[in-house]
Design a protein around this motif. Structure first.
Motif, PDB file in Angstrom:
ATOM      1  N   PHE A 117      23.541  -5.739  50.120  1.00  0.00           N
ATOM      2  CA  PHE A 117      22.361  -6.427  49.623  1.00  0.00           C
ATOM      3  C   PHE A 117      22.307  -6.393  48.106  1.00  0.00           C
ATOM      4  O   PHE A 117      22.731  -5.408  47.479  1.00  0.00           O
ATOM      5  CB  PHE A 117      21.086  -5.785  50.171  1.00  0.00           C
ATOM      6  N   ALA A 118      21.754  -7.454  47.514  1.00  0.00           N
ATOM      7  CA  ALA A 118      21.466  -7.436  46.086  1.00  0.00           C
ATOM      8  C   ALA A 118      20.466  -6.324  45.789  1.00  0.00           C
ATOM      9  O   ALA A 118      19.645  -5.949  46.639  1.00  0.00           O
ATOM     10  CB  ALA A 118      20.896  -8.781  45.648  1.00  0.00           C
ATOM     11  N   THR A 119      20.531  -5.789  44.576  1.00  0.00           N
ATOM     12  CA  THR A 119      19.663  -4.675  44.203  1.00  0.00           C
ATOM     13  C   THR A 119      18.199  -4.988  44.458  1.00  0.00           C
ATOM     14  O   THR A 119      17.444  -4.154  44.966  1.00  0.00           O
ATOM     15  CB  THR A 119      19.872  -4.308  42.723  1.00  0.00           C
ATOM     16  N   GLY A 124      22.279  -0.850  47.816  1.00  0.00           N
ATOM     17  CA  GLY A 124      23.051   0.000  48.708  1.00  0.00           C
ATOM     18  C   GLY A 124      23.249   1.344  48.035  1.00  0.00           C
ATOM     19  O   GLY A 124      22.651   1.645  46.999  1.00  0.00           O
ATOM     20  N   PHE A 125      24.096   2.142  48.603  1.00  0.00           N
ATOM     21  CA  PHE A 125      24.360   3.484  48.076  1.00  0.00           C
ATOM     22  C   PHE A 125      24.947   3.415  46.670  1.00  0.00           C
ATOM     23  O   PHE A 125      24.697   4.291  45.845  1.00  0.00           O
ATOM     24  CB  PHE A 125      25.322   4.183  49.036  1.00  0.00           C
ATOM     25  N   LEU A 126      25.697   2.354  46.383  1.00  0.00           N
ATOM     26  CA  LEU A 126      26.334   2.179  45.075  1.00  0.00           C
ATOM     27  C   LEU A 126      25.820   0.903  44.408  1.00  0.00           C
ATOM     28  O   LEU A 126      26.578   0.121  43.844  1.00  0.00           O
ATOM     29  CB  LEU A 126      27.859   2.125  45.233  1.00  0.00           C
ATOM     30  N   PHE A 130      27.527  -2.322  42.369  1.00  0.00           N
ATOM     31  CA  PHE A 130      27.631  -3.566  43.141  1.00  0.00           C
ATOM     32  C   PHE A 130      26.221  -4.154  43.304  1.00  0.00           C
ATOM     33  O   PHE A 130      25.612  -4.031  44.378  1.00  0.00           O
ATOM     34  CB  PHE A 130      28.275  -3.293  44.503  1.00  0.00           C
ATOM     35  N   PRO A 131      25.676  -4.800  42.272  1.00  0.00           N
ATOM     36  CA  PRO A 131      24.284  -5.254  42.297  1.00  0.00           C
ATOM     37  C   PRO A 131      24.047  -6.578  43.000  1.00  0.00           C
ATOM     38  O   PRO A 131      22.888  -6.960  43.195  1.00  0.00           O
ATOM     39  CB  PRO A 131      23.940  -5.369  40.811  1.00  0.00           C
ATOM     40  N   ASP A 132      25.102  -7.299  43.388  1.00  0.00           N
ATOM     41  CA  ASP A 132      24.957  -8.621  43.996  1.00  0.00           C
ATOM     42  C   ASP A 132      25.114  -8.544  45.508  1.00  0.00           C
ATOM     43  O   ASP A 132      25.293  -7.468  46.079  1.00  0.00           O
ATOM     44  CB  ASP A 132      25.986  -9.586  43.403  1.00  0.00           C
ATOM     45  N   THR A 270      26.998   0.839  52.402  1.00  0.00           N
ATOM     46  CA  THR A 270      26.648  -0.445  51.798  1.00  0.00           C
ATOM     47  C   THR A 270      25.257  -0.909  52.228  1.00  0.00           C
ATOM     48  O   THR A 270      24.844  -2.007  51.879  1.00  0.00           O
ATOM     49  CB  THR A 270      27.676  -1.534  52.130  1.00  0.00           C
ATOM     50  N   PHE A 271      24.522  -0.081  52.979  1.00  0.00           N
ATOM     51  CA  PHE A 271      23.169  -0.338  53.485  1.00  0.00           C
ATOM     52  C   PHE A 271      23.251  -1.257  54.702  1.00  0.00           C
ATOM     53  O   PHE A 271      22.837  -0.875  55.788  1.00  0.00           O
ATOM     54  CB  PHE A 271      22.265  -0.907  52.401  1.00  0.00           C
ATOM     55  N   CYS A 272      23.757  -2.474  54.524  1.00  0.00           N
ATOM     56  CA  CYS A 272      24.089  -3.315  55.682  1.00  0.00           C
ATOM     57  C   CYS A 272      25.564  -3.025  55.980  1.00  0.00           C
ATOM     58  O   CYS A 272      26.389  -3.919  56.064  1.00  0.00           O
ATOM     59  CB  CYS A 272      23.863  -4.783  55.332  1.00  0.00           C
ATOM     60  N   GLY A 273      25.873  -1.733  56.092  1.00  0.00           N
ATOM     61  CA  GLY A 273      27.232  -1.286  55.896  1.00  0.00           C
ATOM     62  C   GLY A 273      28.025  -1.005  57.140  1.00  0.00           C
ATOM     63  O   GLY A 273      29.222  -0.805  57.068  1.00  0.00           O
TER      64      GLY A 273
END
Length: 417
Positions: A117-119, A124-126, A130-132, A270-273
Protein backbone atom coordinates in the motif's frame (compact mmCIF):
# COMPACT_ATOMS: atom_id res chain seq x y z
CA UNK A 1 -16.99 -32.81 2.23
CA UNK A 2 -18.39 -31.33 5.46
CA UNK A 3 -21.68 -29.48 5.39
CA UNK A 4 -21.14 -25.96 4.05
CA UNK A 5 -22.80 -23.65 6.57
CA UNK A 6 -21.65 -20.40 4.93
CA UNK A 7 -21.62 -20.83 1.13
CA UNK A 8 -20.47 -18.04 -1.20
CA UNK A 9 -21.29 -17.75 -4.90
CA UNK A 10 -18.27 -16.52 -6.90
CA UNK A 11 -20.54 -14.77 -9.41
CA UNK A 12 -22.12 -12.53 -6.75
CA UNK A 13 -20.76 -9.81 -4.47
CA UNK A 14 -20.26 -10.42 -0.77
CA UNK A 15 -23.32 -8.37 0.23
CA UNK A 16 -25.64 -10.12 -2.27
CA UNK A 17 -25.09 -13.64 -0.96
CA UNK A 18 -27.61 -15.94 0.70
CA UNK A 19 -25.93 -15.06 4.01
CA UNK A 20 -24.33 -11.67 4.62
CA UNK A 21 -21.18 -11.57 6.70
CA UNK A 22 -19.57 -8.53 8.27
CA UNK A 23 -16.47 -6.33 8.24
CA UNK A 24 -16.50 -4.89 11.74
CA UNK A 25 -16.39 -6.35 15.26
CA UNK A 26 -19.49 -5.72 17.42
CA UNK A 27 -21.33 -7.90 19.96
CA UNK A 28 -24.75 -7.11 18.46
CA UNK A 29 -24.07 -8.51 14.98
CA UNK A 30 -26.49 -11.47 14.86
CA UNK A 31 -25.14 -14.95 14.30
CA UNK A 32 -25.80 -16.10 10.73
CA UNK A 33 -25.30 -19.79 11.52
CA UNK A 34 -25.72 -21.98 14.62
CA UNK A 35 -23.70 -25.16 15.20
CA UNK A 36 -23.32 -27.61 18.06
CA UNK A 37 -20.17 -28.52 20.03
CA UNK A 38 -18.58 -31.44 18.20
CA UNK A 39 -19.82 -30.33 14.77
CA UNK A 40 -17.63 -30.36 11.67
CA UNK A 41 -18.50 -27.89 8.91
CA UNK A 42 -17.20 -25.88 5.95
CA UNK A 43 -17.12 -22.08 5.57
CA UNK A 44 -16.47 -20.24 2.30
CA UNK A 45 -14.40 -17.07 2.57
CA UNK A 46 -14.05 -14.20 0.11
CA UNK A 47 -10.72 -12.47 -0.52
CA UNK A 48 -10.52 -9.52 1.87
CA UNK A 49 -11.29 -6.83 -0.76
CA UNK A 50 -14.25 -8.76 -2.23
CA UNK A 51 -12.85 -8.90 -5.75
CA UNK A 52 -11.55 -5.33 -6.06
CA UNK A 53 -8.02 -6.54 -6.96
CA UNK A 54 -7.50 -7.88 -10.49
CA UNK A 55 -5.22 -10.37 -12.22
CA UNK A 56 -3.41 -7.83 -14.41
CA UNK A 57 -0.18 -5.88 -14.67
CA UNK A 58 -1.32 -2.63 -13.04
CA UNK A 59 -1.09 -1.57 -9.40
CA UNK A 60 -3.80 1.09 -9.70
CA UNK A 61 -6.28 -1.22 -7.95
CA UNK A 62 -3.94 -1.44 -4.95
CA UNK A 63 -3.50 2.35 -4.93
CA UNK A 64 -7.28 2.86 -5.03
CA UNK A 65 -8.25 -0.17 -2.92
CA UNK A 66 -11.49 0.29 -0.90
CA UNK A 67 -9.79 0.10 2.49
CA UNK A 68 -12.84 1.18 4.48
CA UNK A 69 -14.60 -2.03 3.42
CA UNK A 70 -12.17 -4.64 4.75
CA UNK A 71 -12.11 -7.37 5.93
CA UNK A 72 -15.15 -9.17 4.53
CA UNK A 73 -15.64 -11.94 7.10
CA UNK A 74 -17.78 -15.05 7.05
CA UNK A 75 -19.89 -15.33 10.19
CA UNK A 76 -20.75 -14.88 12.96
CA UNK A 77 -21.19 -18.57 13.72
CA UNK A 78 -22.73 -19.28 17.12
CA UNK A 79 -21.72 -22.43 18.98
CA UNK A 80 -24.64 -23.60 21.08
CA UNK A 81 -23.96 -23.54 24.82
CA UNK A 82 -20.78 -21.45 24.64
CA UNK A 83 -20.82 -18.75 27.32
CA UNK A 84 -18.53 -15.93 28.43
CA UNK A 85 -15.61 -17.42 30.34
CA UNK A 86 -15.47 -20.58 28.22
CA UNK A 87 -12.75 -21.48 25.74
CA UNK A 88 -13.85 -22.25 22.20
CA UNK A 89 -11.84 -25.06 20.61
CA UNK A 90 -11.44 -24.59 16.85
CA UNK A 91 -9.70 -27.31 14.84
CA UNK A 92 -8.61 -26.36 11.32
CA UNK A 93 -9.23 -29.57 9.38
CA UNK A 94 -8.54 -28.21 5.91
CA UNK A 95 -8.10 -24.87 4.16
CA UNK A 96 -7.48 -23.97 0.54
CA UNK A 97 -8.34 -21.88 -2.54
CA UNK A 98 -11.84 -21.81 -4.03
CA UNK A 99 -12.55 -25.49 -4.82
CA UNK A 100 -12.88 -26.60 -8.46
CA UNK A 101 -12.41 -23.03 -9.73
CA UNK A 102 -8.92 -22.92 -11.27
CA UNK A 103 -9.47 -19.73 -13.24
CA UNK A 104 -11.62 -16.65 -12.96
CA UNK A 105 -11.68 -13.01 -11.89
CA UNK A 106 -11.56 -13.63 -8.12
CA UNK A 107 -8.37 -14.15 -6.13
CA UNK A 108 -8.50 -17.80 -5.13
CA UNK A 109 -9.54 -18.97 -8.61
CA UNK A 110 -6.08 -20.31 -9.43
CA UNK A 111 -4.26 -17.12 -8.47
CA UNK A 112 -3.66 -14.64 -5.67
CA UNK A 113 -1.83 -11.39 -5.11
CA UNK A 114 0.63 -9.60 -2.85
CA UNK A 115 0.47 -5.82 -2.53
CA UNK A 116 2.26 -2.86 -1.02
CA UNK A 117 0.00 0.00 0.00
CA UNK A 118 1.00 3.61 -0.54
CA UNK A 119 2.06 5.32 2.69
CA UNK A 120 -1.10 7.42 2.76
CA UNK A 121 -3.13 4.19 2.78
CA UNK A 122 -1.23 2.53 5.59
CA UNK A 123 2.05 1.73 3.90
CA UNK A 124 3.82 -1.37 5.11
CA UNK A 125 6.62 -2.48 7.40
CA UNK A 126 9.14 -0.69 5.15
CA UNK A 127 6.97 2.20 4.00
CA UNK A 128 9.81 4.73 4.17
CA UNK A 129 11.72 2.75 1.56
CA UNK A 130 8.63 1.78 -0.51
CA UNK A 131 6.09 4.65 -0.26
CA UNK A 132 4.09 3.84 -3.43
CA UNK A 133 1.63 1.10 -4.41
CA UNK A 134 2.85 -2.18 -5.93
CA UNK A 135 1.27 -5.53 -6.84
CA UNK A 136 2.50 -9.03 -7.67
CA UNK A 137 0.27 -11.77 -9.10
CA UNK A 138 1.01 -15.37 -8.07
CA UNK A 139 -0.30 -18.43 -9.93
CA UNK A 140 -1.12 -21.65 -8.06
CA UNK A 141 -0.36 -25.09 -9.45
CA UNK A 142 -0.20 -28.25 -7.38
CA UNK A 143 0.18 -26.29 -4.16
CA UNK A 144 3.08 -24.24 -5.55
CA UNK A 145 3.15 -20.49 -6.20
CA UNK A 146 5.04 -18.82 -9.05
CA UNK A 147 4.85 -15.28 -10.43
CA UNK A 148 5.39 -13.58 -13.76
CA UNK A 149 6.41 -10.50 -11.77
CA UNK A 150 9.12 -12.22 -9.67
CA UNK A 151 11.00 -14.77 -11.84
CA UNK A 152 13.21 -17.53 -10.51
CA UNK A 153 11.14 -18.22 -7.39
CA UNK A 154 8.65 -20.97 -6.53
CA UNK A 155 7.46 -22.27 -3.17
CA UNK A 156 4.86 -24.45 -1.52
CA UNK A 157 2.04 -22.50 0.06
CA UNK A 158 1.49 -22.47 3.82
CA UNK A 159 -2.27 -21.97 3.46
CA UNK A 160 -3.93 -20.38 6.48
CA UNK A 161 -6.62 -17.94 7.61
CA UNK A 162 -5.11 -14.53 8.31
CA UNK A 163 -8.12 -13.59 10.47
CA UNK A 164 -10.28 -15.61 12.82
CA UNK A 165 -11.78 -14.69 16.15
CA UNK A 166 -14.74 -14.42 18.49
CA UNK A 167 -17.02 -11.43 19.04
CA UNK A 168 -16.11 -8.92 21.79
CA UNK A 169 -18.37 -8.13 24.71
CA UNK A 170 -19.70 -4.54 24.94
CA UNK A 171 -17.16 -3.87 27.69
CA UNK A 172 -14.25 -5.24 25.66
CA UNK A 173 -15.31 -3.26 22.58
CA UNK A 174 -15.41 -0.12 24.71
CA UNK A 175 -11.86 -0.73 25.94
CA UNK A 176 -10.62 -1.22 22.38
CA UNK A 177 -12.14 2.03 21.18
CA UNK A 178 -10.94 4.04 24.18
CA UNK A 179 -7.34 2.90 24.11
CA UNK A 180 -7.00 3.15 20.32
CA UNK A 181 -8.52 6.64 20.25
CA UNK A 182 -6.11 7.69 23.01
CA UNK A 183 -3.24 6.53 20.80
CA UNK A 184 -4.62 8.39 17.78
CA UNK A 185 -4.93 11.55 19.88
CA UNK A 186 -1.16 11.60 20.50
CA UNK A 187 -0.59 12.36 16.79
CA UNK A 188 -3.95 12.72 15.01
CA UNK A 189 -2.48 13.92 11.69
CA UNK A 190 0.08 11.13 11.35
CA UNK A 191 0.42 9.43 7.94
CA UNK A 192 -0.07 6.50 8.08
CA UNK A 193 -2.40 6.81 11.09
CA UNK A 194 -1.55 5.28 14.44
CA UNK A 195 -4.85 3.36 14.56
CA UNK A 196 -8.22 3.18 12.79
CA UNK A 197 -11.27 4.45 14.72
CA UNK A 198 -14.82 3.22 14.09
CA UNK A 199 -16.02 4.29 10.63
CA UNK A 200 -19.62 3.78 9.48
CA UNK A 201 -18.51 4.23 5.85
CA UNK A 202 -18.73 0.88 4.03
CA UNK A 203 -19.67 -0.97 7.24
CA UNK A 204 -21.23 -4.41 6.73
CA UNK A 205 -22.96 -5.75 9.84
CA UNK A 206 -24.66 -8.95 8.81
CA UNK A 207 -28.43 -8.75 9.12
CA UNK A 208 -28.55 -5.59 11.25
CA UNK A 209 -30.75 -2.84 9.81
CA UNK A 210 -32.21 0.56 10.67
CA UNK A 211 -31.40 2.24 13.97
CA UNK A 212 -29.62 -0.89 15.25
CA UNK A 213 -27.30 -0.76 12.25
CA UNK A 214 -26.60 2.96 12.67
CA UNK A 215 -25.78 2.61 16.36
CA UNK A 216 -23.53 -0.41 15.89
CA UNK A 217 -21.77 1.08 12.84
CA UNK A 218 -20.75 4.10 14.91
CA UNK A 219 -19.24 1.84 17.61
CA UNK A 220 -17.98 -1.22 15.76
CA UNK A 221 -14.22 -1.84 15.72
CA UNK A 222 -12.26 -2.10 12.49
CA UNK A 223 -10.83 -5.54 11.76
CA UNK A 224 -7.28 -4.46 10.82
CA UNK A 225 -5.41 -5.24 14.08
CA UNK A 226 -5.22 -8.37 16.21
CA UNK A 227 -6.82 -8.00 19.61
CA UNK A 228 -7.82 -10.07 22.66
CA UNK A 229 -10.41 -11.97 20.60
CA UNK A 230 -7.83 -13.19 18.07
CA UNK A 231 -8.71 -11.26 14.94
CA UNK A 232 -6.22 -10.33 12.26
CA UNK A 233 -3.20 -12.10 13.72
CA UNK A 234 -1.66 -13.15 10.37
CA UNK A 235 0.06 -16.20 11.89
CA UNK A 236 1.40 -18.22 8.96
CA UNK A 237 1.61 -21.43 11.05
CA UNK A 238 -2.14 -21.44 11.77
CA UNK A 239 -2.43 -24.12 9.11
CA UNK A 240 -4.29 -27.37 8.49
CA UNK A 241 -4.03 -29.45 11.65
CA UNK A 242 -3.94 -26.46 14.02
CA UNK A 243 -6.05 -26.35 17.16
CA UNK A 244 -6.93 -22.89 18.50
CA UNK A 245 -8.40 -22.03 21.91
CA UNK A 246 -10.32 -18.75 21.70
CA UNK A 247 -11.65 -16.85 24.72
CA UNK A 248 -15.44 -16.50 24.69
CA UNK A 249 -16.87 -13.05 25.49
CA UNK A 250 -20.51 -13.38 24.33
CA UNK A 251 -23.13 -16.13 24.35
CA UNK A 252 -22.46 -18.48 21.43
CA UNK A 253 -18.89 -17.15 21.03
CA UNK A 254 -19.87 -15.81 17.56
CA UNK A 255 -16.86 -17.04 15.61
CA UNK A 256 -15.92 -15.32 12.34
CA UNK A 257 -13.11 -15.79 9.83
CA UNK A 258 -11.65 -14.67 6.52
CA UNK A 259 -8.55 -13.13 4.91
CA UNK A 260 -7.26 -16.47 3.64
CA UNK A 261 -3.61 -16.62 2.56
CA UNK A 262 -2.01 -19.07 0.13
CA UNK A 263 1.38 -18.26 1.69
CA UNK A 264 3.02 -15.64 3.88
CA UNK A 265 6.35 -14.74 5.39
CA UNK A 266 6.61 -14.03 9.11
CA UNK A 267 5.32 -10.55 9.76
CA UNK A 268 3.39 -10.11 6.49
CA UNK A 269 5.82 -7.25 6.08
CA UNK A 270 4.30 -5.61 3.00
CA UNK A 271 0.98 -5.22 4.94
CA UNK A 272 -0.97 -6.67 2.00
CA UNK A 273 1.95 -9.01 2.13
CA UNK A 274 0.62 -12.52 2.10
CA UNK A 275 -0.69 -14.11 -1.08
CA UNK A 276 -4.29 -12.99 -0.66
CA UNK A 277 -7.08 -15.24 -1.88
CA UNK A 278 -10.60 -16.48 -1.34
CA UNK A 279 -11.28 -20.10 -0.54
CA UNK A 280 -12.72 -22.48 2.04
CA UNK A 281 -11.94 -23.61 5.56
CA UNK A 282 -13.17 -26.81 7.23
CA UNK A 283 -13.55 -26.59 11.00
CA UNK A 284 -14.44 -28.68 14.02
CA UNK A 285 -15.57 -26.89 17.19
CA UNK A 286 -15.99 -27.76 20.84
CA UNK A 287 -16.15 -25.93 24.16
CA UNK A 288 -14.13 -26.04 27.39
CA UNK A 289 -16.59 -24.85 30.03
CA UNK A 290 -15.00 -22.26 32.31
CA UNK A 291 -11.75 -22.68 30.40
CA UNK A 292 -10.65 -19.05 30.58
CA UNK A 293 -10.33 -19.19 34.39
CA UNK A 294 -9.17 -22.82 34.52
CA UNK A 295 -6.24 -22.20 32.17
CA UNK A 296 -5.61 -18.52 32.84
CA UNK A 297 -6.50 -17.52 29.28
CA UNK A 298 -8.24 -14.24 30.05
CA UNK A 299 -7.29 -12.75 26.70
CA UNK A 300 -5.60 -13.71 23.41
CA UNK A 301 -5.98 -17.17 21.91
CA UNK A 302 -3.46 -19.94 22.41
CA UNK A 303 -2.94 -22.53 19.70
CA UNK A 304 -1.23 -25.75 18.72
CA UNK A 305 0.30 -25.26 15.25
CA UNK A 306 -0.46 -27.64 12.44
CA UNK A 307 2.17 -29.97 11.02
CA UNK A 308 1.64 -29.43 7.30
CA UNK A 309 4.28 -26.75 6.67
CA UNK A 310 6.70 -27.30 3.77
CA UNK A 311 9.91 -28.73 5.15
CA UNK A 312 12.74 -26.47 4.05
CA UNK A 313 16.06 -27.69 5.43
CA UNK A 314 18.51 -25.05 4.21
CA UNK A 315 18.36 -21.35 4.94
CA UNK A 316 20.36 -18.18 4.56
CA UNK A 317 19.81 -15.79 7.47
CA UNK A 318 20.20 -12.05 7.88
CA UNK A 319 20.46 -10.13 11.15
CA UNK A 320 19.71 -6.57 12.17
CA UNK A 321 20.13 -4.46 15.27
CA UNK A 322 18.21 -1.53 16.75
CA UNK A 323 20.18 1.21 15.00
CA UNK A 324 18.43 3.45 12.46
CA UNK A 325 19.63 3.87 8.89
CA UNK A 326 21.14 7.25 9.80
CA UNK A 327 23.01 5.81 12.77
CA UNK A 328 20.72 6.71 15.69
CA UNK A 329 20.90 4.24 18.59
CA UNK A 330 17.55 2.92 19.89
CA UNK A 331 17.07 0.93 23.08
CA UNK A 332 16.11 -2.74 22.50
CA UNK A 333 13.77 -1.83 19.63
CA UNK A 334 12.95 -5.24 18.14
CA UNK A 335 10.60 -3.74 15.56
CA UNK A 336 13.51 -1.69 14.21
CA UNK A 337 15.98 -4.57 14.34
CA UNK A 338 13.59 -6.76 12.30
CA UNK A 339 13.24 -3.95 9.77
CA UNK A 340 17.02 -3.78 9.47
CA UNK A 341 17.30 -7.56 9.02
CA UNK A 342 14.71 -7.43 6.23
CA UNK A 343 16.50 -4.52 4.54
CA UNK A 344 19.75 -6.49 4.65
CA UNK A 345 18.00 -9.43 2.97
CA UNK A 346 16.57 -7.11 0.29
CA UNK A 347 19.96 -5.54 -0.38
CA UNK A 348 21.49 -9.00 -0.67
CA UNK A 349 18.93 -10.24 -3.20
CA UNK A 350 19.52 -7.25 -5.48
CA UNK A 351 23.00 -8.68 -6.16
CA UNK A 352 21.28 -11.50 -8.09
CA UNK A 353 19.36 -9.15 -10.39
CA UNK A 354 16.16 -8.58 -8.43
CA UNK A 355 14.90 -5.04 -7.98
CA UNK A 356 14.43 -3.94 -4.36
CA UNK A 357 10.64 -4.20 -4.67
CA UNK A 358 10.88 -7.73 -6.12
CA UNK A 359 13.02 -8.73 -3.16
CA UNK A 360 10.56 -7.09 -0.75
CA UNK A 361 7.67 -9.02 -2.31
CA UNK A 362 9.57 -12.29 -1.87
CA UNK A 363 9.96 -11.61 1.85
CA UNK A 364 6.27 -10.81 2.20
CA UNK A 365 4.90 -13.84 0.36
CA UNK A 366 7.45 -16.66 0.72
CA UNK A 367 7.65 -18.73 3.95
CA UNK A 368 10.49 -16.80 5.60
CA UNK A 369 11.11 -17.25 9.33
CA UNK A 370 11.38 -14.13 11.49
CA UNK A 371 12.91 -14.44 14.95
CA UNK A 372 13.73 -12.35 17.97
CA UNK A 373 17.29 -13.50 18.51
CA UNK A 374 18.39 -11.21 21.33
CA UNK A 375 16.26 -8.89 23.46
CA UNK A 376 18.41 -8.40 26.58
CA UNK A 377 21.82 -7.17 25.39
CA UNK A 378 21.48 -3.43 25.93
CA UNK A 379 21.27 -1.25 23.97
CA UNK A 380 20.80 -3.40 20.85
CA UNK A 381 18.11 -5.95 20.21
CA UNK A 382 18.94 -8.45 17.48
CA UNK A 383 16.36 -9.83 15.05
CA UNK A 384 16.92 -12.29 12.25
CA UNK A 385 15.13 -13.29 9.08
CA UNK A 386 15.68 -16.77 7.64
CA UNK A 387 15.20 -17.15 3.88
CA UNK A 388 14.74 -20.72 2.58
CA UNK A 389 17.28 -21.26 -0.19
CA UNK A 390 15.13 -23.97 -1.79
CA UNK A 391 12.58 -21.47 -3.11
CA UNK A 392 15.05 -20.17 -5.70
CA UNK A 393 15.79 -21.77 -9.07
CA UNK A 394 19.50 -21.03 -8.56
CA UNK A 395 22.10 -21.06 -5.77
CA UNK A 396 21.46 -17.99 -3.63
CA UNK A 397 24.34 -18.56 -1.22
CA UNK A 398 27.65 -16.64 -1.54
CA UNK A 399 30.28 -18.40 -3.65
CA UNK A 400 33.72 -17.81 -5.13
CA UNK A 401 32.33 -17.32 -8.65
CA UNK A 402 30.06 -14.44 -7.71
CA UNK A 403 26.26 -14.22 -7.71
CA UNK A 404 24.11 -15.79 -10.41
CA UNK A 405 22.25 -13.08 -12.34
CA UNK A 406 18.58 -13.58 -13.17
CA UNK A 407 16.55 -11.77 -15.80
CA UNK A 408 14.16 -9.65 -13.68
CA UNK A 409 11.61 -9.56 -16.48
CA UNK A 410 9.04 -6.79 -16.63
CA UNK A 411 9.22 -6.33 -12.88
CA UNK A 412 6.56 -5.41 -10.32
CA UNK A 413 3.58 -3.27 -11.37
CA UNK A 414 3.88 0.15 -9.72
CA UNK A 415 1.43 2.98 -9.16
CA UNK A 416 2.90 6.22 -7.80
CA UNK A 417 1.01 7.76 -4.89
Amino acid sequence: MPRNVFPLDSTTTFTDQQLTGHNRWHPDIPAQVHVEPGDTFRVDCREWFDGAIHNDDSADDILDAPLAGVHVLSGPIAVEGAQPGDLLIVDILDVGPIPQEDSGPLAGQGWGYTGVFATRNGGGFLTEQFPDAYKVIWDFRGGTATSRHVPGVSFTGIVHPGLMGTAPSPELLGRWNAREQALIDTDPERVPPLALPPNPDSAILGSLTGADFDRAAAEAARTAPPRENGGNQDIKNLTKGSRVFYPVFVDGANLSMGDLHFSQGDGEITFCGAIEMGGFIDLHVDVVKGGMATYGVSENAIFVPGNTDPQYSEWIAFSGTSVTLDGEQRYLDSHLSYQRACLHAIDYLTNFGYSPIQAYMILGAAPIEGRLSGVVDIPNSCSTVYLPTGIFDFDVKPGKNGPHRIDPGAGVPHSAA
